[in-house]
Design an enzyme around this catalytic site. Structure first.
Site, mmCIF file in Angstrom:
data_model
loop_
_atom_site.group_PDB
_atom_site.id
_atom_site.type_symbol
_atom_site.label_atom_id
_atom_site.label_comp_id
_atom_site.label_asym_id
_atom_site.label_seq_id
_atom_site.Cartn_x
_atom_site.Cartn_y
_atom_site.Cartn_z
ATOM 1 N N TRP A 101 0.821 -1.217 0.000
ATOM 2 C CA TRP A 101 0.000 0.000 0.000
ATOM 3 C C TRP A 101 0.845 1.254 0.000
ATOM 4 O O TRP A 101 0.549 2.214 -0.718
ATOM 5 C CB TRP A 101 -0.976 -0.026 1.175
ATOM 6 C CG TRP A 101 -2.050 -1.019 0.918
ATOM 7 C CD1 TRP A 101 -2.214 -2.251 1.502
ATOM 8 C CD2 TRP A 101 -3.090 -0.922 -0.066
ATOM 9 N NE1 TRP A 101 -3.281 -2.904 0.953
ATOM 10 C CE2 TRP A 101 -3.842 -2.123 -0.007
ATOM 11 C CE3 TRP A 101 -3.457 0.062 -0.975
ATOM 12 C CZ2 TRP A 101 -4.946 -2.349 -0.833
ATOM 13 C CZ3 TRP A 101 -4.549 -0.164 -1.802
ATOM 14 C CH2 TRP A 101 -5.281 -1.365 -1.720
ATOM 15 N N ASP A 175 -1.779 6.605 6.549
ATOM 16 C CA ASP A 175 -2.836 5.723 6.052
ATOM 17 C C ASP A 175 -3.049 4.662 7.121
ATOM 18 O O ASP A 175 -2.243 3.743 7.279
ATOM 19 C CB ASP A 175 -2.406 5.092 4.724
ATOM 20 C CG ASP A 175 -3.407 4.064 4.197
ATOM 21 O OD1 ASP A 175 -4.411 3.787 4.870
ATOM 22 O OD2 ASP A 175 -3.160 3.516 3.100
ATOM 23 N N LYS A 199 -12.675 -1.959 6.303
ATOM 24 C CA LYS A 199 -11.951 -2.932 7.106
ATOM 25 C C LYS A 199 -12.426 -2.919 8.567
ATOM 26 O O LYS A 199 -12.717 -3.948 9.134
ATOM 27 C CB LYS A 199 -10.452 -2.671 7.014
ATOM 28 C CG LYS A 199 -9.947 -2.709 5.574
ATOM 29 C CD LYS A 199 -8.492 -2.325 5.473
ATOM 30 C CE LYS A 199 -8.045 -2.174 4.025
ATOM 31 N NZ LYS A 199 -8.197 -3.389 3.229
#
Length: 364
Positions: A101, A175, A199
């Site tokens: 990511w 993030d 999530k």
């Protein structure tokens, strides 16, 4: 009926109580004669839902008054573009690469800024964390970007870096998509944090952005107006039609977390679940393994591998029969992955460990 345990990395399982409440309110929210999906985002009914969600999130994460909470769209991948559009000023951006990511964040930021990798764990196959004292940070960086939990590789920064202590004044962008609300955030170290909802917060479609006020108003001219943080903040996330139903579900999740004891209780449970699962993966005679350095292991996403990968399909088939769903690892990594977010009860991890033990006995 007992539901299976869903170990998906996202979209992920939601608290059953939240799903039951949403089902009960589907056709008629609080006597309004409308379901939430049918409401105007500017009507008093939805405004009350939005304001409660924003208020509860601010309370849960102890967000200071000089930070704005934005409910946006585009997901984490979208923020990889939206953040540099708003915060880079077209200058230097430093990214700490710790997995897939943050690597995507670096690649996307290069479209809008002079982005470089300040550190990387690629040589270790994303199984360690580079020490902040080793980061090569530029004095002129507009911000420093980290992904504090790498969903695919199962690596987590359990303490956010203190850039000021390292002698750098750039704001830290985090993030935190896959561990948000599983632990607190030290806002004295953070300029902006963002998280996709799918999530640990709710269904896909909502992205939470929590941004310090002094970082507003610096968007590049190419920034779409709907993605200009100042526009979104000035219009209380209503500049364009927000993802109303996703915000509603997120608000129910926030209420559920508060009822369970808040973020501190979520962290206690996360530690308990992670210790149980990692404990078995570390002490099973070599049938299974986790390859992440112990001080870098995620509490949310636990990748693991069978020593004999010819057994992978049999393992997954047996897991499904046992009511343990979506344990297949990401295609870029292989193996297995158990995501044990806030909504995963301890009983689910206990059931997984029991299955791991049974499968090893039958195939070892």
């Amino acid at each position: 009926m007992t539901r299976p345990f869903n170990f998906s990395a996202g979209p992920a399982m939601l608290p059953q109580a939240v799903l039951q409440q949403a089902a009960a309110e589907m056709l008629d929210w609080h006597g309004s004669g409308m379901g939430v999906m049918e409401m105007s985002h500017r009507g008093k009914e939805f405004i009350s839902i939005y304001e409660a969600a924003e208020r509860d999130l601010r309370e849960l994460l102890a967000v200071p008054a000089h930070f704005r909470i934005l409910f946006m769209q585009g997901g984490g991948l979208g923020e990889n573009a939206i953040v540099p559009m708003n915060c880079s000023r077209g200058g230097a951006v430093d990214v700490v690469v710790t997995g897939s990511w943050s690597q995507k964040s670096l690649q996307e930021a290069r479209r809008y800024a002079d982005a470089q990798a300040a550190a990387s764990n690629e040589a270790d196959r994303h199984t360690t964390l580079p020490a902040p004292t080793s980061w090569r940070l530029r004095d002129n960086a507009a911000y420093v970007h980290v992904c504090s939990n790498e969903t695919i590789h199962g690596v987590e920064m359990h303490t956010l870096p203190d850039l000021a202590a390292l002698g750098h004044r750039a704001p830290l962008v985090v993030d935190c998509s896959s561990h948000v609300l599983s632990r607190g955030i030290d806002w004295s170290r953070v300029g902006l944090a963002f998280a996709g909802a799918q999530k640990n917060i709710g269904p896909a479609g909502v992205t939470i952005v929590i941004v310090r006020e002094d970082l507003l108003g610096h968007a590049l001219p190419i920034t779409p107006s709907a993605f200009d943080y100042k526009n979104v903040a000035d219009n209380a996330s209503m500049y364009n039609t927000p993802p109303t139903y996703g915000i509603y579900i997120a608000g129910l999740v926030f209420q559920w977390i508060k009822a369970q004891g808040g973020v501190a209780e979520m962290e206690r449970r996360a530690i308990e679940k992670a210790q149980l699962l990692y404990g078995y993966l570390d002490d099973n005679g070599g049938f299974y393994s986790n390859r992440v350095a112990r001080d870098a292991r995620s509490r949310m996403n636990v990748p693991f591998f069978l020593a004999d990968e010819r057994l992978n399909e049999a393992f997954l088939a047996g897991a499904r029969e046992a009511g343990l769903l979506q344990l297949k690892g990401h295609k870029s990594v292989g193996g297995m992955r158990a995501s044990i977010y806030n909504a995963m009860p301890l009983a689910g991890v206990q059931a997984l460990v029991t299955y791991l033990q049974d499968f090893a006995r039958r195939h070892g």
